[in-house]
Design a protein around this motif. Structure first.
Motif, PDB file in Angstrom:
ATOM      1  N   MET A  32       8.126  -9.114   2.909  1.00 14.61           N
ATOM      2  CA  MET A  32       6.865  -9.797   2.209  1.00 14.61           C
ATOM      3  C   MET A  32       6.986  -8.780   1.081  1.00 14.61           C
ATOM      4  SD  MET A  32       3.030  -9.764   3.186  1.00 14.61           S
ATOM      5  CE  MET A  32       2.602  -8.189   3.121  1.00 14.61           C
ATOM      6  N   LYS A  33       6.672  -9.367   0.029  1.00 15.83           N
ATOM      7  CA  LYS A  33       6.497  -8.475  -1.381  1.00 15.83           C
ATOM      8  C   LYS A  33       5.060  -8.678  -1.900  1.00 15.83           C
ATOM      9  CE  LYS A  33       7.706  -7.969  -5.980  1.00 15.83           C
ATOM     10  NZ  LYS A  33       9.144  -7.804  -6.859  1.00 15.83           N
ATOM     11  N   ALA A  34       4.407  -7.761  -1.773  1.00 14.30           N
ATOM     12  CA  ALA A  34       2.870  -7.665  -2.014  1.00 14.30           C
ATOM     13  C   ALA A  34       2.700  -7.079  -3.391  1.00 14.30           C
ATOM     14  CB  ALA A  34       2.057  -6.942  -0.991  1.00 14.30           C
ATOM     15  N   VAL A  35       1.717  -7.509  -4.152  1.00 13.86           N
ATOM     16  CA  VAL A  35       1.050  -7.202  -5.364  1.00 13.86           C
ATOM     17  C   VAL A  35      -0.062  -6.679  -5.278  1.00 13.86           C
ATOM     18  CG1 VAL A  35       0.908  -7.156  -7.913  1.00 13.86           C
ATOM     19  CG2 VAL A  35       3.015  -8.032  -6.745  1.00 13.86           C
ATOM     20  N   VAL A  36      -0.492  -5.298  -5.393  1.00  7.98           N
ATOM     21  CA  VAL A  36      -2.016  -5.078  -5.304  1.00  7.98           C
ATOM     22  C   VAL A  36      -2.544  -4.915  -6.897  1.00  7.98           C
ATOM     23  CG1 VAL A  36      -3.621  -3.304  -4.690  1.00  7.98           C
ATOM     24  CG2 VAL A  36      -1.686  -3.811  -2.993  1.00  7.98           C
ATOM     25  N   VAL A  37      -3.333  -5.867  -7.207  1.00  3.79           N
ATOM     26  CA  VAL A  37      -4.102  -5.814  -8.562  1.00  3.79           C
ATOM     27  C   VAL A  37      -5.202  -4.772  -8.598  1.00  3.79           C
ATOM     28  CG1 VAL A  37      -5.017  -7.191 -10.235  1.00  3.79           C
ATOM     29  CG2 VAL A  37      -3.084  -8.132  -8.902  1.00  3.79           C
ATOM     30  N   GLY A  38      -5.031  -3.795  -9.205  1.00  2.95           N
ATOM     31  CA  GLY A  38      -6.051  -2.657  -9.272  1.00  2.95           C
ATOM     32  C   GLY A  38      -5.348  -1.172  -8.851  1.00  2.95           C
ATOM     33  N   SER A  39      -5.419  -0.481  -9.837  1.00  3.29           N
ATOM     34  CA  SER A  39      -4.672   0.782  -9.596  1.00  3.29           C
ATOM     35  C   SER A  39      -5.762   2.094  -9.400  1.00  3.29           C
ATOM     36  CB  SER A  39      -3.860   1.170 -10.744  1.00  3.29           C
ATOM     37  OG  SER A  39      -4.454   1.230 -11.707  1.00  3.29           O
ATOM     38  N   GLY A  40      -7.019   1.625  -8.988  1.00  2.35           N
ATOM     39  CA  GLY A  40      -8.029   2.650  -8.402  1.00  2.35           C
ATOM     40  C   GLY A  40      -7.817   3.170  -7.065  1.00  2.35           C
ATOM     41  N   SER A  41      -8.957   3.649  -6.518  1.00  2.00           N
ATOM     42  CA  SER A  41      -8.625   4.252  -5.313  1.00  2.00           C
ATOM     43  C   SER A  41      -8.563   3.463  -4.078  1.00  2.00           C
ATOM     44  CB  SER A  41      -9.766   5.212  -5.039  1.00  2.00           C
ATOM     45  OG  SER A  41     -11.088   4.396  -5.248  1.00  2.00           O
ATOM     46  N   TRP A  42      -9.398   2.254  -4.117  1.00  2.00           N
ATOM     47  CA  TRP A  42      -9.071   1.077  -3.068  1.00  2.00           C
ATOM     48  C   TRP A  42      -7.848   0.304  -3.239  1.00  2.00           C
ATOM     49  CZ3 TRP A  42     -11.514   0.316   1.235  1.00  2.00           C
ATOM     50  CH2 TRP A  42     -12.948   0.588   1.403  1.00  2.00           C
ATOM     51  N   GLY A  43      -7.404   0.205  -4.455  1.00  3.41           N
ATOM     52  CA  GLY A  43      -6.064  -0.671  -4.563  1.00  3.41           C
ATOM     53  C   GLY A  43      -4.931   0.397  -4.276  1.00  3.41           C
ATOM     54  N   THR A  44      -5.065   1.541  -4.592  1.00  3.59           N
ATOM     55  CA  THR A  44      -4.096   2.621  -4.303  1.00  3.59           C
ATOM     56  C   THR A  44      -4.008   2.735  -2.866  1.00  3.59           C
ATOM     57  OG1 THR A  44      -4.137   3.480  -6.467  1.00  3.59           O
ATOM     58  CG2 THR A  44      -3.205   4.748  -4.688  1.00  3.59           C
ATOM     59  N   GLY A  45      -5.248   2.796  -2.182  1.00  2.00           N
ATOM     60  CA  GLY A  45      -5.270   3.155  -0.831  1.00  2.00           C
ATOM     61  C   GLY A  45      -4.622   1.805   0.153  1.00  2.00           C
TER      62      GLY A  45
END
Length: 93
Positions: A1-14
């Motif tokens: 599965m390829k996932a993209v997390v939109v948002g590089s803040g603490s929640w997105g990075t976590g």
């Protein structure tokens, strides 16, 4: 599965870190160049002090990365949801 997390803040990075630690192919999309550079070059994010990120975790400022995603995780402030979703829609037009 390829996932993209939109948002590089603490929640997105976590969230991206957890997915990556579970051997998923993960990319973080963010609009803050310094956060993206920190993730890619130093395997850390100043928003999460003292945490070394999985070296397989990558980040980009190119929103087109969502085109290849099987899963898109939004981890952005509520006020930005409408504008970011509009940007995301433009990727497929």
């Amino acid at each position: 599965m390829k996932a993209v997390v939109v948002g590089s803040g603490s929640w997105g990075t976590g969230l991206a870190q957890v997915l990556c630690d579970n051997n998923e192919d993960v990319m973080i999309y963010g609009n803050c160049e310094s956060e993206i550079r920190d993730i890619n070059e130093n395997h850390q994010n100043a928003n999460i002090s003292g945490v070394e990120l999985n070296p397989a975790l990558k980040a980009t400022t190119d929103i087109q990365v969502v085109k290849d995603a099987d899963v898109i995780v939004l981890s952005i402030p509520t006020i930005a949801v409408e504008s970011v979703c509009k940007e995301l829609m433009l990727c497929w037009i």
